[in-house]
Design a protein around this motif. Structure first.
Motif, mmCIF file in Angstrom:
data_model
loop_
_atom_site.group_PDB
_atom_site.id
_atom_site.type_symbol
_atom_site.label_atom_id
_atom_site.label_comp_id
_atom_site.label_asym_id
_atom_site.label_seq_id
_atom_site.Cartn_x
_atom_site.Cartn_y
_atom_site.Cartn_z
ATOM 1 N N ASP A 89 0.832 -1.204 0.000
ATOM 2 C CA ASP A 89 0.000 0.000 0.000
ATOM 3 C C ASP A 89 0.870 1.259 0.000
ATOM 4 O OD1 ASP A 89 0.320 -1.261 2.786
ATOM 5 O OD2 ASP A 89 -0.089 0.832 3.227
ATOM 6 N N VAL A 90 0.319 2.300 -0.607
ATOM 7 C CA VAL A 90 1.064 3.559 -0.761
ATOM 8 C C VAL A 90 1.462 4.111 0.612
ATOM 9 C CG1 VAL A 90 0.899 5.937 -1.606
ATOM 10 C CG2 VAL A 90 -0.135 4.072 -2.934
ATOM 11 N N GLU A 91 0.558 3.994 1.599
ATOM 12 C CA GLU A 91 0.862 4.549 2.924
ATOM 13 C C GLU A 91 2.055 3.867 3.571
ATOM 14 O OE1 GLU A 91 -2.595 5.124 5.582
ATOM 15 O OE2 GLU A 91 -3.743 5.068 3.726
ATOM 16 N N SER A 92 2.152 2.541 3.436
ATOM 17 C CA SER A 92 3.309 1.838 4.016
ATOM 18 C C SER A 92 4.594 2.268 3.322
ATOM 19 C CB SER A 92 3.149 0.318 3.887
ATOM 20 O OG SER A 92 2.123 -0.138 4.723
ATOM 21 N N PHE A 126 10.498 -1.676 -13.600
ATOM 22 C CA PHE A 126 10.420 -1.081 -12.263
ATOM 23 C C PHE A 126 9.723 0.266 -12.363
ATOM 24 C CE2 PHE A 126 13.906 -4.010 -11.997
ATOM 25 C CZ PHE A 126 13.839 -4.527 -10.718
ATOM 26 N N MET A 127 8.775 0.535 -11.445
ATOM 27 C CA MET A 127 8.168 1.860 -11.363
ATOM 28 C C MET A 127 8.538 2.424 -10.007
ATOM 29 S SD MET A 127 4.670 -0.012 -12.152
ATOM 30 C CE MET A 127 5.337 -1.595 -12.671
ATOM 31 N N ALA A 128 9.306 3.504 -10.031
ATOM 32 C CA ALA A 128 9.997 3.917 -8.813
ATOM 33 C C ALA A 128 9.499 5.239 -8.259
ATOM 34 C CB ALA A 128 11.496 4.010 -9.095
ATOM 35 N N ALA A 149 13.125 1.076 -16.206
ATOM 36 C CA ALA A 149 12.777 1.659 -14.911
ATOM 37 C C ALA A 149 12.261 3.066 -15.156
ATOM 38 C CB ALA A 149 13.993 1.687 -13.995
ATOM 39 N N VAL A 150 11.093 3.358 -14.613
ATOM 40 C CA VAL A 150 10.517 4.701 -14.753
ATOM 41 C C VAL A 150 10.512 5.355 -13.380
ATOM 42 C CG1 VAL A 150 8.478 6.042 -15.424
ATOM 43 C CG2 VAL A 150 9.029 3.923 -16.648
ATOM 44 N N HIS A 151 11.124 6.555 -13.286
ATOM 45 C CA HIS A 151 11.074 7.297 -12.025
ATOM 46 C C HIS A 151 9.772 8.093 -12.023
ATOM 47 C CE1 HIS A 151 13.245 10.114 -8.974
ATOM 48 N NE2 HIS A 151 12.258 9.408 -8.443
ATOM 49 N N CYS A 152 8.813 7.627 -11.225
ATOM 50 C CA CYS A 152 7.443 8.161 -11.308
ATOM 51 C C CYS A 152 7.219 9.393 -10.453
ATOM 52 C CB CYS A 152 6.452 7.088 -10.873
ATOM 53 S SG CYS A 152 6.518 5.613 -11.898
ATOM 54 N N GLY A 153 8.086 9.660 -9.483
ATOM 55 C CA GLY A 153 7.885 10.812 -8.603
ATOM 56 C C GLY A 153 8.435 10.526 -7.219
ATOM 57 N N ASP A 154 7.845 11.214 -6.227
ATOM 58 C CA ASP A 154 8.325 11.083 -4.847
ATOM 59 C C ASP A 154 7.928 9.729 -4.243
ATOM 60 O OD1 ASP A 154 9.332 13.597 -5.110
ATOM 61 O OD2 ASP A 154 7.648 14.592 -4.112
ATOM 62 N N SER A 155 8.287 9.536 -2.996
ATOM 63 C CA SER A 155 7.995 8.263 -2.313
ATOM 64 C C SER A 155 6.527 7.892 -2.439
ATOM 65 C CB SER A 155 8.340 8.379 -0.829
ATOM 66 O OG SER A 155 9.721 8.544 -0.705
ATOM 67 N N GLY A 156 6.278 6.645 -2.780
ATOM 68 C CA GLY A 156 4.909 6.157 -2.940
ATOM 69 C C GLY A 156 4.442 6.205 -4.386
ATOM 70 N N ALA A 157 5.129 6.989 -5.223
ATOM 71 C CA ALA A 157 4.677 7.142 -6.619
ATOM 72 C C ALA A 157 4.815 5.841 -7.403
ATOM 73 C CB ALA A 157 5.457 8.258 -7.317
#
Ligand code: NAD
Length: 290
Positions: A89-92, A126-128, A149-157
């Motif tokens: 989960d995104v929150e974890s 990888f989606m990071a 690998a795609v850097h999608c954004g900040d933590s949780g993205a």
């Protein structure tokens, strides 16, 4: 690099073995006692993490990730990177990244797509999520374990991208299966159905690349008695995560909610457990409007 690898399951073991084969020094731990080729066995997670430049986790869920992270963050050397490749989960993912940052560590959440075949073949996507510095540090490892690998954004993205993708996948697989079942009842030949839809506006990855009808389209789990592939219970897990995220973010996702309900029924009451997620087609075939 010195790498600690925690969670040597179906995905983690081949990923760790690929890192070791590429010349990295990998210390691995799994409480089930599983091992991976070329990987030194550590006695526990803390031993695997101590002295590592990067600690990778590949675990079943967010609760286990949080408990493992609490142990290893305290054991990691300052400036090291915690790379979680599990689907959680995104929150974890965000909570673990916050704790890692507070301890002077970099954190990247990078769930994968590509399944066991991709893990073994080093062809995962990888989606990071996380800071640029963390992404840059682990990018060479992504190149070994994956092809993109795609850097999608900040933590949780990374987790957000994964669950949005799989929510689309679950809904389109169900739509594809129910359309095949309707076509059957209308007397339409399945091959003709595929020929039309795969080149018309109803096309999708579910139809074109992973056709749920046996003997039609490219080779897929349908041609192997619906042996996974991607198991229905893993789709159920991911649909649960997308609904959990939708609730937390107050997003209206009725198709995702219905896909979750259908996969839940399929896995828990309709023999879907252990079957590929495309086995929704025989499930629809066996039913009428009720
Ligand atoms: P798995 O159950 O085979 O492996 C998980 C491993 O974690 C197990 O070996 C288990 O013993 C270990 N583990 C459990 N508790 C632990 C703890 N406290 N400390 C250390 N290790 C612990 O699952 P998998 O198929 O390898 O999947 C791992 C993750 O990857 C999941 O989050 C899954 O959703 C995701 N994923 C799986 C696939 C797939 O096709 N299997 C595809 C994409 C993503």
């Amino acid at each position: 690099m010195n790498i600690g690898f925690i969670g040597l399951g179906n995905m983690g073991a081949p990923m760790a073995a690929n890192l070791a084969a590429a010349g990295h020094n990998v210390s691995g731990f799994d409480p089930a006692g599983t091992t991976a080729q070329g990987v030194t066995v550590a006695a526990n997670a803390v031993e695997a993490a101590a002295g590592a430049d990067v600690v990778i986790t590949m675990l079943p869920n967010g609760a286990i990730l949080r408990s493992v992270a609490a142990e290893v963050i305290a054991a990691m050397q300052a400036g090291a990177t915690l790379l979680d490749c599990s689907t959680v989960d995104v929150e974890s993912a965000r909570a673990v990244a916050t704790d890692a940052a507070a301890a002077g560590l970099l954190a990247v959440d990078a769930p994968v797509s590509g399944g066991i075949g991709g893990a073994a073949g080093g062809t995962l996507t990888f989606m990071a999520g996380g800071f640029d510095a963390g992404f840059a540090k682990v990018q060479p490892l992504f190149e070994i374990m994956g092809q993109k690998a795609v850097h999608c954004g900040d933590s949780g993205a990374g987790q957000a991208a994964k669950i949005c993708n799989n929510m689309i996948l679950g809904a389109t697989m169900i739509a594809t299966c129910e359309a095949f079942s309707l076509a059957d009842k209308l007397g339409l030949d399945r091959q003709k159905m595929f020929d039309v839809v795969s080149t018309s506006s109803g096309y999708s990855w579910s139809m074109n690349a992973y056709c749920p009808a046996p003997g039609v389209g490219p080779n897929s789990p349908a041609d192997n008695d619906y042996t996974p592939g991607f198991a229905a219970e893993l789709m159920l897990k991911d649909l649960g995560l997308s609904q959990q995220a939708a609730e937390a973010a107050n997003a209206d996702t009725p198709m995702g909610a219905l896909a979750l309900a259908l996969y839940k029924q399929f896995v828990e009451n309709e023999g879907g457990l252990g079957k590929d997620f495309s086995a929704m087609l025989p499930r629809f075939e066996a039913r009428d409007r009720g």
